[in-house]
Design a protein around this motif. Structure first.
Motif, PDB file in Angstrom:
ATOM      1  N   TYR A 113     -37.188  -8.789 -37.809  1.00 24.42           N
ATOM      2  CA  TYR A 113     -35.932  -9.061 -37.101  1.00 24.42           C
ATOM      3  C   TYR A 113     -35.863  -8.278 -35.798  1.00 24.42           C
ATOM      4  N   TYR A 115     -32.861  -6.694 -32.932  1.00 23.06           N
ATOM      5  CA  TYR A 115     -31.470  -6.246 -32.960  1.00 23.06           C
ATOM      6  C   TYR A 115     -31.020  -5.791 -31.581  1.00 23.06           C
ATOM      7  N   SER A 125     -28.078  -8.362 -35.443  1.00 23.83           N
ATOM      8  CA  SER A 125     -29.470  -8.522 -35.871  1.00 23.83           C
ATOM      9  C   SER A 125     -29.741  -9.994 -36.143  1.00 23.83           C
ATOM     10  N   TRP A 129     -34.291  -9.904 -43.173  1.00 22.82           N
ATOM     11  CA  TRP A 129     -34.147  -8.523 -43.624  1.00 22.82           C
ATOM     12  C   TRP A 129     -33.974  -8.489 -45.136  1.00 22.82           C
TER      13      TRP A 129
END
Length: 381
Positions: A113, A115, A125, A129
């Motif tokens: 990911y 962010y 984000s 995850w």
């Protein structure tokens, strides 16, 4: 010429200094782990036959007989100013269990990911995850017990979508997310989306997190044979509470409880798509975690968990009464022996169910309980 040249030199120096001051800070970090284990049943057999595997608790990551591999895990993160990315790679049986709905090469991606720290209070984000539900996590470095609980094993492992984390105050936090159906990490095959939320409270002595999940996990029927069959489940709702408290410098108390329910969905009939009759199905449970540090290098801990499926549940226990119900009580006693960056985890576990779910020693019947020994070695860097 000196009078003309000197101001230009000073201006260039000041401009270079300003650019250096304004340049965003770059941070790169790499960490990871490697884990292996050995597991032996005390009251059943310890080998896989052609048509039957050695009995093991119906939980994730520590269910193979004899000497076995966990996973190799490498986590890389890079941050420039307010933006960054995380790449978490997991390879091995434990990693495969954690990302079982991935396809092709992505079955080694545990997390991926990017962010953006919008402010000191808000972080956005986007990507994949690990789940925010449950007390335990995929990586063995963050769990006191090596084997995992039933609640963790049959809740979600990972999510793919977009989420926003909010720091409401020094103690309170919140999260909201829009995600693919649970554990579909690469793309969304169902065309439906799941909502997630969390409210957290944390101080030095302890923390508590209330988690929610709601959404259709396999999509709606459309009359064209989608969903890989002719039945589609309804929406799933899960509420989950985790908490932990440092009672003293040596003694820690943790708690997790969860409730997961899925509504009956739709099926194809001769007259078209019809609602399925029946009651909602799912599971619930609770676990207490007690841990005591005897020294800087040795600690003892136990997990006591009750797990119950209703109306067929999640298919965890496999054998049910006439109402589709089954339950199990599991006690796990673990030691943590610290040898620098290496952790040795000896473990004794007893699973006792209200149905005969485990194959007996002679492989000619079933029994309600299973006792097992385990020794794991977890190295982190």
């Amino acid at each position: 010429m000196k009078k003309i040249y000197l101001p230009f030199v000073l201006l260039f120096a000041l401009n270079s200094y300003a650019q250096e001051e304004d340049a965003p800070t770059k941070k790169f970090n790499i960490s990871g782990s490697a884990d292996v284990y050995a597991r032996f049943n005390l009251n059943s057999f310890n080998r896989n036959y052609d048509d039957i595997d050695a009995p093991a608790p119906a939980t994730s990551f520590a269910n193979h007989p004899g000497f076995a591999l966990g996973m190799a895990n490498v986590i890389m993160s890079y941050e420039t100013g307010k933006v960054g990315a995380v790449v978490d790679l997991a390879y091995g049986p434990r990693g495969e269990d954690a990302v079982f709905n991935s396809i092709g090469s992505s079955n080694i991606i545990n997390q991926l990911y990017v962010y953006w720290n919008v402010s000191d209070k808000v972080t956005l984000s986007l990507g994949n995850w690990n789940t925010y539900l449950g007390y335990e996590v995929i990586s063995p470095t963050a769990n006191f017990n090596y084997s995992t609980s039933y609640m963790f094993s049959y809740g979600p492992f990972s999510h793919t979508g977009i989420k926003a984390d909010f720091a409401l105050s020094n103690e309170f936090s919140a999260m909201v997310a829009v995600m693919n159906p649970t554990d579909y990490t690469e793309f969304n095959p169902a065309g439906t989306y799941t909502l997630g939320a969390q409210l957290g409270y944390a101080k030095d002595a302890g923390s508590a997190y209330l988690n929610f999940l709601y959404g259709d996990q396999d999509g709606k029927l459309d009359g064209k044979g989608n969903n890989g069959g002719d039945v589609s489940a309804g929406s799933t709702f899960q509420v989950d509470l985790t908490a932990g408290l440092d009672v003293s410098d040596e003694f820690y108390l943790g708690f997790n409880t969860t409730y997961n329910t899925t509504s009956t969905g739709e099926t194809f009939t001769d007259t078209g798509i019809q609602d399925v009759d029946g009651d909602d199905y799912g599971f619930y449970g609770a676990a207490v975690y007690l841990q005591y540090s005897l020294s800087e290098t040795f600690a003892l801990g136990t997990r006591a968990e009750y797990f119950k499926e209703f109306n067929g549940g999640a298919g965890a226990l496999g054998v049910y009464d006439s109402d589709g119900d089954a339950g199990v009580f599991a006690v796990t006693l673990s030691g943590n022996i610290v040898l620098g960056d290496l952790m040795l985890i000896p473990e004794v576990r007893l699973d006792s169910a209200d149905q005969d779910i485990f194959t007996n020693t002679d492989i000619d019947g079933t029994q309600e309980s299973l006792a097992s020994l385990l020794l794991a070695a977890v190295y982190k860097f």
